[in-house]
Design an enzyme around this catalytic site. Sequence first.
Site, short mmCIF file in Angstrom:
data_model
loop_
_atom_site.label_atom_id
_atom_site.label_comp_id
_atom_site.label_asym_id
_atom_site.label_seq_id
_atom_site.Cartn_x
_atom_site.Cartn_y
_atom_site.Cartn_z
CG ASN A 163 4.17 -1.65 4.71
OD1 ASN A 163 5.69 -2.08 5.37
ND2 ASN A 163 3.08 -2.25 4.80
CB CYS A 200 -1.41 0.29 1.18
SG CYS A 200 -0.42 -0.03 3.26
NE ARG A 214 -4.61 1.50 2.11
CZ ARG A 214 -4.17 2.06 0.65
NH1 ARG A 214 -5.15 2.25 -0.34
NH2 ARG A 214 -3.57 3.12 0.67
CB SER A 215 0.00 -3.98 2.73
OG SER A 215 0.84 -2.70 3.54
CG ASP A 250 -5.72 5.96 2.48
OD1 ASP A 250 -5.30 5.84 3.76
OD2 ASP A 250 -4.46 6.73 1.97
#
Length: 171
Positions: free
Chosen positions: A27, A24, A30-31, A142
Amino acid sequence: MEKRYENLVSRLAGQPCVKVLFVCLGNICRSPAAEGVMRRIVEEGGEGSRWVIDSAGTGRYHIGQLPDNRMRVHARRRGLELTHRCRQVCEQDFDDFDIIIGMDSDNVRNLRRVAPTPEAEEKIVPMAAFVDMAMRYDHIPDPYYEGAEGFELVLDLLENGCSRFFACCRK
Ligand code: 4NP
């Protein structure tokens, strides 16, 4: 799913080991959440030892940090502890991973810039390719400037997409 993504994923299904990198922007939301969700899914599916799972960001604002507190709180409510330390995606990742999954179209565009070769670029897939159409999202939004519901939505979309990705790759 688009044919080119189907081809990549069907190759992964035949591999003894699958290495996936979630990406993403920061970091920290989301990721790392995708990493935690995916890790639990493969463990529950009895494939913990077959998978290498990591995450990275296209940006460099938060390098070395733990995930955002809000993301950690919402993940913990679902039984997930997020302990990843933020790092930036790099060229080497295209050698080290079989598939690189971007959370939105900006992430995918930025990943294309980092990919060292056309073959490397073919490893990039948007997360939404795995999310059920019925969820009506073509990207993972996001949550950084959103409230609690933004973080819950991210986790819902990731649980759906990661489960479906796992089902495609399963031995
Ligand atoms: P992520 O969220 O890409 O899901 O980790 C963000 C985190 C930080 C920022 C933007 C998005 N930021 O602008 O610092």
